[in-house]
Structures are given as C-alpha cells and as structure tokens.
Design an enzyme around this catalytic site. Structure first.
Site, PDB file in Angstrom:
ATOM      1  N   ASP A  44       0.852  -1.182   0.000  1.00 22.40           N
ATOM      2  CA  ASP A  44       0.000   0.000   0.000  1.00 22.40           C
ATOM      3  C   ASP A  44       0.891   1.236   0.000  1.00 22.40           C
ATOM      4  O   ASP A  44       1.995   1.207   0.554  1.00 22.40           O
ATOM      5  CB  ASP A  44      -0.921   0.018   1.224  1.00 22.40           C
ATOM      6  CG  ASP A  44      -2.119   0.930   1.046  1.00 22.40           C
ATOM      7  OD1 ASP A  44      -3.216   0.425   0.744  1.00 22.40           O
ATOM      8  OD2 ASP A  44      -1.956   2.160   1.200  1.00 22.40           O
ATOM      9  N   TYR A 161     -11.715   7.421 -14.598  1.00 26.14           N
ATOM     10  CA  TYR A 161     -12.016   6.219 -13.810  1.00 26.14           C
ATOM     11  C   TYR A 161     -12.731   5.186 -14.687  1.00 26.14           C
ATOM     12  O   TYR A 161     -12.412   3.994 -14.658  1.00 26.14           O
ATOM     13  CB  TYR A 161     -12.872   6.591 -12.605  1.00 26.14           C
ATOM     14  CG  TYR A 161     -12.977   5.504 -11.565  1.00 26.14           C
ATOM     15  CD1 TYR A 161     -12.084   5.437 -10.505  1.00 26.14           C
ATOM     16  CD2 TYR A 161     -13.986   4.542 -11.628  1.00 26.14           C
ATOM     17  CE1 TYR A 161     -12.181   4.449  -9.536  1.00 26.14           C
ATOM     18  CE2 TYR A 161     -14.089   3.551 -10.674  1.00 26.14           C
ATOM     19  CZ  TYR A 161     -13.191   3.508  -9.622  1.00 26.14           C
ATOM     20  OH  TYR A 161     -13.295   2.516  -8.676  1.00 26.14           O
ATOM     21  N   LYS A 165     -11.134   1.484 -15.657  1.00 25.13           N
ATOM     22  CA  LYS A 165     -11.779   0.224 -15.288  1.00 25.13           C
ATOM     23  C   LYS A 165     -12.178  -0.586 -16.529  1.00 25.13           C
ATOM     24  O   LYS A 165     -12.128  -1.821 -16.502  1.00 25.13           O
ATOM     25  CB  LYS A 165     -12.979   0.484 -14.386  1.00 25.13           C
ATOM     26  CG  LYS A 165     -12.603   1.047 -13.019  1.00 25.13           C
ATOM     27  CD  LYS A 165     -11.640   0.141 -12.264  1.00 25.13           C
ATOM     28  CE  LYS A 165     -11.336   0.660 -10.862  1.00 25.13           C
ATOM     29  NZ  LYS A 165     -10.427  -0.226 -10.108  1.00 25.13           N
ATOM     30  N   ILE A 194     -19.307   0.330  -2.966  1.00 25.49           N
ATOM     31  CA  ILE A 194     -18.975  -0.441  -1.765  1.00 25.49           C
ATOM     32  C   ILE A 194     -18.623   0.508  -0.626  1.00 25.49           C
ATOM     33  O   ILE A 194     -17.986   1.554  -0.844  1.00 25.49           O
ATOM     34  CB  ILE A 194     -17.788  -1.397  -2.036  1.00 25.49           C
ATOM     35  CG1 ILE A 194     -18.094  -2.275  -3.257  1.00 25.49           C
ATOM     36  CG2 ILE A 194     -17.506  -2.267  -0.813  1.00 25.49           C
ATOM     37  CD1 ILE A 194     -19.326  -3.146  -3.135  1.00 25.49           C
ATOM     38  N   THR A 196     -16.469   1.671   1.463  1.00 27.51           N
ATOM     39  CA  THR A 196     -15.033   1.740   1.726  1.00 27.51           C
ATOM     40  C   THR A 196     -14.634   3.216   1.814  1.00 27.51           C
ATOM     41  O   THR A 196     -15.456   4.106   1.566  1.00 27.51           O
ATOM     42  CB  THR A 196     -14.226   1.072   0.596  1.00 27.51           C
ATOM     43  OG1 THR A 196     -14.314   1.903  -0.578  1.00 27.51           O
ATOM     44  CG2 THR A 196     -14.744  -0.321   0.286  1.00 27.51           C
TER      45      THR A 196
END
Length: 254
Positions: A44, A161, A165, A194, A196
């Site tokens: 990370d 984005y 993807k 999601i 997150t």
C-alpha cells in the site's frame, strides 16, 4: 450437511500478494486470507496505515511493504522481496485504486487523468506483469484484479475512472489468454458502490443516492466482494479464467 464452496484449508501456506491492502476491499481480503492460513505480502502507498493494519492480523507470516503501484521498478522489487521472503508466489489480488473529484470531460484536468490511469490501470499491469513470472516458477497461480461496474458502463463526470476500469477488464482478458495454458488463471471482480474509504467523501444524501442506484437498494460491504475474490482465487474456480464476476447488487442487470 452442505460442503463449503471451496476448501478453506487450501489456502494454508499459500503465498498471496495483495495491493491496496491498508483499507477497503484489499484489507478485507488480506484479513480473510490471514485467517485462512495464507502467507501475505501486503502492499500500500500508505506505509504507516499498512503497518498498523498488518499488526492486527492473526498471522505472523505477513510482510508489509510501502509501495506506489505506478512504479514499474517498485512493483518489480516488491514482488521479488515477497518471493525472497516466503519462497514463491501463488496468489495475487490487485485492488489498489483511487478516485478523484468528478469533472466533465471538457474541463477534465490532464494531471488528474494521468494520475487515475497510472494507479487504476497501469498499476494493475505493473503488478500482473511481475506476478506472472513468479507464479510460473511455482507451476501456476491465480490472480484477481479489482475492476468496477464502471468497467461496463459510462459514468458522467468520471471519464478517467471509467476508462481505467474498462481497461482493467480488457487487460485481464488478454493476460488470461496469454497464460491460460501455463497454469495461471487471471480474473476480475466488478463491485458496485462499496462501503469503503472511497465513498468516505460522500454526504449522507449522496450515499443514499448511490444506494438507490442498486436494485438491492443498498451499497455493498467489502466482505461481500472478498467472498467473490476468495472463490476466484481458489481451486473451486479451476476452470475460470479471463472472466469478470459482477458483485453489484443488481446494478448491471438493469
């Protein structure tokens, strides 16, 4: 008694590389893999957060590495360090990704485009490019790339984005075809919205609007995506490669 979809013991002793491991889907997957007895190379860009997370895991077989996935040489070194530390590589989950403020295409900043493509698409290439040779030395392996519903649909204000993807899905298919006969399986998962940190900037009103986009009328949880990832990593998916599994509360069924 119904048998489980995959044998949890099958992960014991396997070496897994997880990027974006300090939070979200990456952290959820790392946690489950640790509980299942895997040895973990966790990567990370937030080294401090990653170290704190790694310290909470049940396994001592964890190697946390601060890593910017946009660096080809950096990813190469991280994979090599993991292989040297644990003796090989069997599994990989490439979940590192970022989102930046929405902006329509005519005003989209070039530097924002470059950053999102670098992390969300080139970062996946960098990882897979170095994971495959390491897995070939073990006789095979399984890789899961985290894509998105935006890999299938356009989304206003998200040109970079969406493009990234879409690219992850195409890249996953091409890489899977290249190595299908060598014991390497490469698949993707396409989550909906999601819960997150990527949604952390949303107001309550916008979170409710995001939930309403899904026929199930809610956003997903990271663990729900982890369940799909574990299946794809496991031998239960032994005849699955070049595929993308949608985990989106029905979003793409509309």
């Amino acid at each position: 008694m119904t048998s489980p979809l995959f044998d949890p013991a099958a992960f014991t002793g396997k070496v897994a590389f997880v990027s974006g491991a300090a939070s979200g889907i990456g952290a959820s997957t790392a946690l489950r893999l640790a509980d299942l007895g895997a040895k973990l190379v966790l990567a990370d860009r937030d080294g401090d957060r990653l170290a704190g997370f790694a310290a909470t895991l049940s396994s001592d077989d964890v190697l946390p590495l601060e890593l910017d996935v946009t660096s080809f040489a950096g990813v190469e070194a991280a994979v090599a360090q993991g292989v040297e530390h644990f003796g090989g590589l069997d599994l990989a989950v490439n979940s590192a990704g970022i989102d930046l403020p929405r902006c329509e295409t005519a005003q989209y900043p070039a530097e924002q485009w470059d950053r999102i493509i670098a992390v969300n698409l080139t970062g996946v290439f960098n990882a897979v490019r170095h994971q495959i040779p390491a897995m070939l030395k073990r006789g095979g392996g399984s890789i899961v790339n985290v894509a998105s519903i935006m890999g299938f649909r356009g989304f206003a204000g998200q040109p970079a984005y969406t493009a990234a993807k879409h690219g992850v899905l195409g890249f996953t298919k091409a890489a899977a075809l290249d190595h299908a006969g060598q014991g390497i399986r490469i698949n993707a998962v396409a989550p909906g919205f999601i819960d997150t940190p990527l949604l952390g900037h949303l107001s309550d009103e916008k979170r409710q609007a995001a939930a309403a986009l899904h026929p199930m009328q809610r956003v997903g949880q990271a663990d729900e995506i982890t369940n799909v990832i574990l299946f794809l990593l496991s031998d239960a998916a032994s005849f699955v490669t070049g595929a993308c599994f949608e985990a989106d509360g029905g979003y793409l069924a509309k």
